[in-house]
Structures are given as structure tokens and as C-alpha cells.
Scaffold this motif. Structure first.
Motif, PDB file in Angstrom:
ATOM      1  N   GLU A  52     -27.651  11.974  45.086  1.00  0.00           N
ATOM      2  CA  GLU A  52     -28.255  13.036  45.991  1.00  0.00           C
ATOM      3  C   GLU A  52     -29.869  12.744  45.712  1.00  0.00           C
ATOM      4  N   SER A  53     -30.652  12.824  46.748  1.00  0.00           N
ATOM      5  CA  SER A  53     -32.094  12.666  46.463  1.00  0.00           C
ATOM      6  C   SER A  53     -32.598  13.992  45.983  1.00  0.00           C
ATOM      7  N   ARG A  54     -33.735  13.769  45.246  1.00  0.00           N
ATOM      8  CA  ARG A  54     -34.502  14.919  44.506  1.00  0.00           C
ATOM      9  C   ARG A  54     -35.947  14.522  44.330  1.00  0.00           C
ATOM     10  N   SER A  55     -36.722  15.432  44.323  1.00  0.00           N
ATOM     11  CA  SER A  55     -38.300  15.067  44.383  1.00  0.00           C
ATOM     12  C   SER A  55     -38.612  14.363  42.924  1.00  0.00           C
ATOM     13  N   ASP A  56     -37.965  14.362  41.949  1.00  0.00           N
ATOM     14  CA  ASP A  56     -38.239  13.885  40.696  1.00  0.00           C
ATOM     15  C   ASP A  56     -37.644  12.410  40.722  1.00  0.00           C
ATOM     16  N   LYS A  57     -36.926  11.838  41.465  1.00  0.00           N
ATOM     17  CA  LYS A  57     -36.261  10.725  41.513  1.00  0.00           C
ATOM     18  C   LYS A  57     -37.005   9.695  42.332  1.00  0.00           C
ATOM     19  N   ARG A  58     -37.219   8.454  41.882  1.00  0.00           N
ATOM     20  CA  ARG A  58     -37.898   7.405  42.648  1.00  0.00           C
ATOM     21  C   ARG A  58     -37.054   6.925  44.038  1.00  0.00           C
ATOM     22  N   GLY A  59     -37.495   6.644  44.962  1.00  0.00           N
ATOM     23  CA  GLY A  59     -36.629   6.242  46.143  1.00  0.00           C
ATOM     24  C   GLY A  59     -35.919   4.971  46.063  1.00  0.00           C
ATOM     25  N   GLY A  60     -34.840   5.290  47.063  1.00  0.00           N
ATOM     26  CA  GLY A  60     -34.065   3.985  47.309  1.00  0.00           C
ATOM     27  C   GLY A  60     -32.690   4.345  46.381  1.00  0.00           C
ATOM     28  N   ASN A 111     -30.428   7.880  46.824  1.00  0.00           N
ATOM     29  CA  ASN A 111     -31.018   9.029  47.496  1.00  0.00           C
ATOM     30  C   ASN A 111     -30.557   9.613  48.813  1.00  0.00           C
ATOM     31  N   PHE A 112     -29.193  10.054  48.674  1.00  0.00           N
ATOM     32  CA  PHE A 112     -28.437  10.526  49.910  1.00  0.00           C
ATOM     33  C   PHE A 112     -28.721  12.019  50.321  1.00  0.00           C
ATOM     34  N   PRO A 113     -28.519  12.633  51.348  1.00  0.00           N
ATOM     35  CA  PRO A 113     -28.666  13.900  51.817  1.00  0.00           C
ATOM     36  C   PRO A 113     -28.335  14.916  50.660  1.00  0.00           C
ATOM     37  N   GLN A 114     -29.120  15.945  50.385  1.00  0.00           N
ATOM     38  CA  GLN A 114     -28.602  16.830  49.459  1.00  0.00           C
ATOM     39  C   GLN A 114     -27.526  17.890  49.786  1.00  0.00           C
ATOM     40  N   SER A 115     -26.764  18.472  48.725  1.00  0.00           N
ATOM     41  CA  SER A 115     -25.695  19.479  49.052  1.00  0.00           C
ATOM     42  C   SER A 115     -26.775  20.933  48.940  1.00  0.00           C
ATOM     43  N   THR A 116     -26.265  21.848  49.501  1.00  0.00           N
ATOM     44  CA  THR A 116     -26.794  23.029  49.025  1.00  0.00           C
ATOM     45  C   THR A 116     -25.531  23.962  48.855  1.00  0.00           C
ATOM     46  N   LYS A 117     -25.848  25.139  48.600  1.00  0.00           N
ATOM     47  CA  LYS A 117     -24.723  26.356  48.377  1.00  0.00           C
ATOM     48  C   LYS A 117     -23.857  26.441  49.392  1.00  0.00           C
ATOM     49  N   ASP A 118     -24.283  26.279  50.870  1.00  0.00           N
ATOM     50  CA  ASP A 118     -23.556  26.197  52.094  1.00  0.00           C
ATOM     51  C   ASP A 118     -23.282  25.246  52.524  1.00  0.00           C
ATOM     52  N   ILE A 119     -24.025  24.056  52.379  1.00  0.00           N
ATOM     53  CA  ILE A 119     -23.463  22.787  53.126  1.00  0.00           C
ATOM     54  C   ILE A 119     -23.280  21.755  51.990  1.00  0.00           C
ATOM     55  N   PRO A 120     -22.214  20.943  51.868  1.00  0.00           N
ATOM     56  CA  PRO A 120     -22.123  19.724  50.938  1.00  0.00           C
ATOM     57  C   PRO A 120     -22.969  18.595  51.411  1.00  0.00           C
ATOM     58  N   SER A 121     -23.054  17.620  50.568  1.00  0.00           N
ATOM     59  CA  SER A 121     -23.789  16.279  50.710  1.00  0.00           C
ATOM     60  C   SER A 121     -23.079  15.733  51.956  1.00  0.00           C
ATOM     61  N   LEU A 122     -23.436  15.577  53.251  1.00  0.00           N
ATOM     62  CA  LEU A 122     -22.938  14.898  54.124  1.00  0.00           C
ATOM     63  C   LEU A 122     -23.554  13.424  54.466  1.00  0.00           C
ATOM     64  N   LEU A 123     -22.872  12.425  54.218  1.00  0.00           N
ATOM     65  CA  LEU A 123     -23.730  11.085  54.131  1.00  0.00           C
ATOM     66  C   LEU A 123     -23.542  10.682  55.736  1.00  0.00           C
ATOM     67  N   ARG A 124     -24.767   9.946  56.046  1.00  0.00           N
ATOM     68  CA  ARG A 124     -24.623   8.758  57.077  1.00  0.00           C
ATOM     69  C   ARG A 124     -23.926   7.629  56.806  1.00  0.00           C
ATOM     70  N   HIS A 125     -23.328   7.247  57.849  1.00  0.00           N
ATOM     71  CA  HIS A 125     -22.634   5.643  57.580  1.00  0.00           C
ATOM     72  C   HIS A 125     -23.418   4.684  56.807  1.00  0.00           C
ATOM     73  N   SER A 126     -24.533   4.708  57.202  1.00  0.00           N
ATOM     74  CA  SER A 126     -25.478   3.860  56.546  1.00  0.00           C
ATOM     75  C   SER A 126     -25.542   4.136  54.894  1.00  0.00           C
ATOM     76  N   ASP A 127     -25.417   5.467  54.496  1.00  0.00           N
ATOM     77  CA  ASP A 127     -25.420   5.802  52.919  1.00  0.00           C
ATOM     78  C   ASP A 127     -23.909   5.235  52.504  1.00  0.00           C
ATOM     79  N   VAL A 128     -23.043   5.379  53.238  1.00  0.00           N
ATOM     80  CA  VAL A 128     -21.849   4.913  52.697  1.00  0.00           C
ATOM     81  C   VAL A 128     -21.748   3.482  52.624  1.00  0.00           C
ATOM     82  N   VAL A 129     -22.743   2.613  53.422  1.00  0.00           N
ATOM     83  CA  VAL A 129     -22.725   1.287  53.258  1.00  0.00           C
ATOM     84  C   VAL A 129     -23.518   0.862  51.816  1.00  0.00           C
TER      85      VAL A 129
END
Length: 654
Positions: free
Chosen positions: A387-395, A422-440
Motif C-alpha cells: 500500500e502507498s504511504r507518504s513516507d514511501k518512495r513512488g513506484g 504503491n497500491f490503493p490504501q486500505s482504511t478501517k471501512d474499505i480494504p485495499s482494492l487494486l486496479r488490474h494494472s496493480d495486479v499486473v
């Protein structure tokens, strides 16, 4: 069995590093004092010394990328000159070089082919480090290596700071109404009793806005912020090029590109340029047609001054129109844990390897740790941080920590690696839901990881990804990527996170058909990056203006849209200025020929889960690491030379 990830004493890393290096110097001194040096009493312990240092320094450098802070940067900057000085000192040590040459000559008839490869690589690398040069030149090389490391780190830090410092605040809901709910939820905040939305230059946020926002002007605003990041990197690039040129001239090369090819499979500069231009020329006509389709769609909205910042938005619209494909529709079916579990099932079917989650210390609570076993025996460990974070470099990337090898006292060391995304973040309400490009991307990085973790090579310097030529290191990652578009593979994990319903055939078919959507445009874009990179290192470009002129010339020949003049893509091109891809970005396409052809063998076999073929690939390619040249390993697997046409067919170019 495995070293635990532990950086509790991070602040004192430089002191610890000094101690380890001092001990290593002493051990090397003792090795050099051996009268009758052999592979067993000299080369094996020499490799182990190198491994021990890597095992200590890797987490320290890794933490600066995944949990960046003032402390991690400070520690990185303290450790960098210490390790650089040591590496220069070792790589220019004539006594080690002479010992290796002596062993190579003396034991040539008794060494096996893998041991010969270790010596061949080491002797080559000592020569590329200037081991044969006089003292003043060696000293200058040491200074240059340190300066280059510091500048690369500065380049990366500037980019991270620029990415973190910008945000686009949207107050008018009209500007965000096309954006998917899951992305809006992450962007939403309340200020003065009013709902507002914050979009950043971090990939999930940036992509969501550029792809779905109906506000053309706001898209342009965000695009401009992204493509003008870290302008100070322009001067760093000038300095990097100057220092690299000086370094390779000292080593006797005519330019940095020639130096880069000394450790790659490609034989000459001309071969690389010819390969890229041929691929670019074959893809360009179709790429132009693909671009015209986007412009025609935009014209229906009254847009006749099409901009680079419009591409993502109208591409998505066109994809939806042509394939009825809305990437957001798929995200509930690609919940992160479901994807991982199904992916592991696929890898078991293919390679007979099992992933078991374990409780083990890591750098963030969302990192998942797994042991990998084969025939009920644990063989490796992997850390997965998606999951992406502000303290993590991109990519996204794979980082190897420990290597598989046999120690001098005949014990087996097990390998470990990290996968970072750096995939979409999970929150307490929503899990991390990936795009297919993230799966790739996940499949891609796992390909790298398995190349390292499934090694069965006893010598650490050619085990896993160590010793693999840079222009073929992408072969296993790209190969695995192709399976992320297969219907039967997708059905293992494409399940709705709320209902458990499996993604239906029609939706999967749309995804597969859309795989080659704008594939020719994607190809010419890669050719643009690769040619710019390679030509940049063929002669010395001293000024930012000259560098821009070269990029403009490459674009003139291969790009389908010329970006606005404010776009300074080069200032964010980390692969070649802060990574290992200098004069090597062509490797992605070079390796893709192998990966496409290997995948084609599974298609032709009529069974995508062809375990016999999967195990053969594991045995012939993955288990051999860098112990043989990849052209030989590919031949052993396929029983023939690779065919470029497989790539062009898979990409729908021919």
C-alpha cells in the motif's frame, strides 16, 4: 533459520557498519596471507564476507525508501560514504585481483562451470573498477563513486520531497464527480464544515484524478505539477553525466554506454540502437492510429487543441467505449488479500511452491511476511508491502536481502526478499482494492522475487539475481506478468470482496481483449525512454538545454504527442539517475523478447497451467540464477533461440 528484520538500533548503524567493515578488512588480510590460495580457502570465504556486509546494509538502505524520515535519511547519508569507500577499496585491491587471476589459471581444469563463472565475473568487475590503474586514478575513482552515490540519493530525495509537498485542493464537487467513490473517500476531508478533496502526486491519487476528473483545467494543473517536480534535479543530472563520463574515461571506455554494455548481454551500442529503432518503427504506424482515435473522441467534446494532460482521461473513455471496460468496475473484485491468496494458489499449481503467512517483525503494520516451502521444506522468506504511504518512495520494486548459498562449512543459507508497491490504501471501512494494472505490477515484482528466492546455486555471487546481466534481469518478471491476463488465472482470485462472487467470463474477456489497448503507443513510449537514456550516455551532454534537445529529437522521431515545453520528464527519471538503469533502460524491451516467447510456449501447449513446463522453467531458468548466461538458460528451456515475433504478436502489433 531467518534473520528477523530489526532496526531498533538504526541511529547507530554507521558505527556498527564501521565495525563490520573493519572485521571484513581483517578477514581479507588473513585470506591474502594464505600461501597456497585455492577456490575453497579463498574465493568461498571472500564471497561470504561480501554477503555478510550486504545482509547488514540492505535493510538500512531499504528503510529509507519505505519509511523515509529525517532519521533514515541521516543514517543513509552517514553510511553511504563508509560503504562506498570500502567498496572502492576492495574493488581496487590488486592483491585480491591477483589472487583471483592466480586461482582461475591454476584451477581451471578442476573448477566446475559455476565456479568459473564466479571468477570470470569477479575478475571482469575488478578490471571495470580500475584495479589495474595507478594510485592517483584509483583515488579519483573512489571519489567519483562516492559523489555519484550521493548525487543519486539527492536526486531521489528531491523527487520524494517534491511529490510530498504538493496537493491539489478541490472544493467544487463538479470537478470530482467522475472520480470513483473509493478514490474520493481517500481524498475527502472536512474543513470549516465543508467537504473538500485533496489530490496528490502519489500514484494512486494522481492516476485517479488524471483518469476520471471531468475538469480539463484541473487535470492540466495536476499534470503540470507532476511534470515539473524537482527542477533542481536538472543541475544534478548535469553533474551526474559529467562525473560518469570522467569515470569511464579513466577506465578506458569511449563513453558510459560502452562501459554499461561490458556487463550486459547486448554486444554493441549499434546493436542496442538498431534493436530499439526497429521495434519503434514497427510500432509507430499503429501508435499513430491509436492516438488519432483518442483525438477523434475528444473532438466530439469540442476539443481541437488536444493536450498531453488529456490522454489518460480520453483513453479511459475510449477504452470504455470500445470494450465497455471501466477499471473501477473491477476493483471490488481485486481485494488485496484475495489477490494474494489466489496468486499463491497459481504459483503452487505452476511451480509447486507454497506460501505460509508468518508473524514476523517488519517496518510497517501492513507488511505481510510469508515463508515459501517446496515439498514441505521451507526454502525462502518474502516480505510484501503493497500500500502507498507518504513516507514511501513512488513506484514498485523487488529488493533482495539474503541469497541462497552453501557456506564454506557446508551449511545452506536461505534467501529472503522484499516486494514493495504503491497500491490503493486500505482504511478501517474499505480494504485495499487494486486496479488490474496493480495486479499486473504484483505479478511482475513477484517474478523478480522468485528469480531470487528459487535459486539453487551454491555460490552467492551468482545465486538468485546476483550476477544476472542487467538487460535480461526483467525476463522472469515480464514472463510472470503475462499470466495476469489469463482467464483461468484471474478466476483464482477475482472475487467480489463483499459477495464472494467470481468475476464473470464476459467481464474477464473484456479485460483480456483490452490488454492490447494502445499497446503500440505504450511501445513507442518505452522506445522514447530507452533511446533517450542510451543516447544520453553515448556522448557528454553538458547542459540542461542540450539534454532537453536530445529528448526532443527522440520524441520527434517516435512520440505520438509532443508534451508541453514545461514538461521536464528527465528530472523525475529515477530509473537512470537514481537507479541502476543508466544506459540500460533498453533492457525492458530486450528482456521482453525472451519473456513473450517463453509465455508463448504455454499458449502453444494448450494448457496455461502446464506444470511440466512450469517446473522445467523453474529448473532451467529460476533455479540457475546468474550462474550461466541467460541466452544459454533460455536455450536449455526452449530448445531454440528466442523469436521477436512472439512479442509483436502478443502485443497485437503484427
Amino acid at each position: 533459520m531467518f534473520c528477523e528484520f530489526n532496526l531498533e538500533n538504526l541511529e547507530n548503524s554507521s558505527v556498527e557498519l564501521e565495525k563490520i567493515l573493519e572485521q571484513s578488512r581483517e578477514e581479507i588480510k588473513n585470506l591474502l596471507a594464505i600461501e597456497n590460495k585455492t577456490y575453497k580457502n579463498f574465493v568461498l570465504p571472500f564471497q561470504e564476507i561480501g554477503e555478510r556486509i550486504n545482509e547488514f546494509i540492505t535493510p538500512i538502505f531499504h528503510i529509507d525508501s519505505v519509511k523515509n524520515s529525517e532519521i533514515t535519511s541521516k543514517v543513509y547519508e552517514e553510511c553511504l560514504p563508509i560503504i562506498s569507500k570500502y567498496e572502492s577499496e576492495i574493488s581496487q585491491n590488486e592483491n585480491i585481483y591477483s589472487a583471483l587471476k592466480y586461482i582461475q589459471y591454476n584451477e581451471n581444469n578442476t573448477l566446475n562451470s559455476i565456479q568459473k563463472k564466479v571468477l570470470e565475473n569477479e575478475i571482469r568487475d575488478f578490471e571495470l573498477s580500475g584495479c589495474n590503474l595507478e594510485k592517483e586514478k584509483k583515488q579519483r575513482l573512489e571519489e567519483l563513486d562516492l559523489q555519484l552515490s550521493e548525487l543519486s540519493h539527492k536526486f531521489s530525495q528531491n523527487l520524494l520531497k517534491a511529490t510530498n509537498s504538493y496537493s491539489l485542493i478541490i472544493e467544487n464537487f463538479e470537478d470530482v464527480k467522475g472520480i470513483p467513490d473509493s478514490d474520493l473517500e481517500l481524498a475527502k476531508f472536512v474543513e470549516d464544515g465543508k467537504s473538500k478533496y485533496k489530490f496528490t502526486l502519489h500514484m494512486p491519487s494522481y492516476i485517479a484524478f488524471m483518469t476520471y476528473s471531468t475538469s480539463r483545467e484541473k487535470r492540466e494543473e495536476l499534470y503540470k505539477a507532476y511534470t515539473t517536480r524537482a527542477p533542481e534535479n536538472g543541475k544534478i543530472i548535469e553533474e551526474l553525466l559529467k562525473l560518469k563520463e570522467e569515470k569511464v574515461k579513466i577506465l578506458g571506455f569511449s563513453n558510459f554506454a560502452q562501459y554499461s554494455l561490458a556487463t550486459k548481454m547486448a554486444k554493441s551500442e549499434d546493436e542496442v540502437i538498431k534493436f530499439l529503432e526497429e521495434l519503434g518503427n514497427k510500432a509507430k504506424p499503429k501508435a499513430i492510429k491509436e492516438f488519432e482515435e483518442i483525438k477523434e473522441l475528444a473532438l466530439k467534446d469540442g476539443i481541437n487543441d488536444f493536450r498531453a494532460s488529456d490522454i489518460a482521461f480520453y483513453s479511459e473513455k475510449l477504452k470504455k467505449a470500445q470494450y465497455d471496460l471501466d477499471e473501477e468496475y473491477y476493483r471490488p473484485y481485486f481485494e488485496q488479500n484475495s489477490v494474494l491468496n489466489g496468486f499463491f494458489e497459481f504459483l503452487y499449481k505452476m511451480f509447486n511452491i507454497k506460501f505460509t503467512k508468518v508473524e514476523s517483525k517488519a517496518w510497517d503494520e501492513k507488511v505481510q511476511v510469508y515463508n515459501i516451502s517446496e515439498n514441505n521444506q521451507i526454502i525462502a522468506r518474502i516480505y510484501i508491502d503493497l500500500e502507498s504511504r507518504s513516507d514511501k518512495r513512488g513506484g514498485a520494486w523487488m529488493n533482495n536481502w539474503h541469497s541462497y548459498y552453501r557456506t564454506s562449512d557446508d551449511k545452506i543459507k536461505l534467501p529472503t526478499a522484499y516486494i514493495v508497491g504503491n497500491f490503493p490504501q486500505s482504511t478501517k471501512d474499505i480494504p485495499s482494492l487494486l486496479r488490474h494494472s496493480d495486479v499486473v505490477t504484483l505479478f511482475h515484482e513477484m517474478g523478480h522475487a522468485l528469480h531470487h528466492l528459487l535459486s539453487k546455486v551454491d555460490e552467492p555471487f551468482v545465486s538468485g539475481i546476483s550476477g544476472v546481466a542487467w538487460d535480461v534481469v526483467e525476463f522472469p518478471s515480464q514472463f510472470l506478468e503475462y499470466f495476469s491476463y489469463d482467464k483461468d488465472v484471474l478466476k483464482l482470485f477475482a472475487k467480489h470482496y463483499k459477495t464472494g462472487e467470481v468475476l464473470d467470463d464476459e467481464a474477464i474477456n473484456r479485460l483480456i481483449k483490452a490488454r492490447n489497448f494502445q499497446s503500440s503507443m505504450a511501445t513507442v513510449r518505452q522506445i522514447e525512454f530507452a533511446l533517450f537514456d542510451f543516447k544520453l550516455y553515448q556522448e557528454l551532454y553538458k547542459k540542461e538545454e542540450q539534454i532537453q534537445k536530445l529528448l526532443d529529437e527522440v520524441r520527434e522521431k517516435f512520440a505520438v504527442i509532443i508534451p508541453p515545453s514545461y514538461n521536464k520528464f528527465q528530472n523525475g527519471f529515477s530509473h537512470i539517475f537514481a537507479g541502476g538503469y543508466s544506459a540500460g533502460y533498453y533492457s525492458y524491451k530486450w528482456a521482453e523478447v525472451l519473456s513473450a516467447d517463453a509465455f508463448y510456449m504455454f499458449i502453444e501447449s494448450g494448457n496455461i497451467f502446464n506444470q511440466e513446463l512450469g517446473l522445467k522453467y523453474k529448473e532451467c531458468v529460476l533455479s540457475k540464477g546468474g550462474s550461466y548466461n541467460m541466452d544459454k538458460l533460455f536455450y536449455n528451456f526452449a530448445k531454440r533461440e528466442p523469436k521477436v515475433d512472439s512479442l509483436l504478436k502478443i502485443d497485437g502489433i503484427i
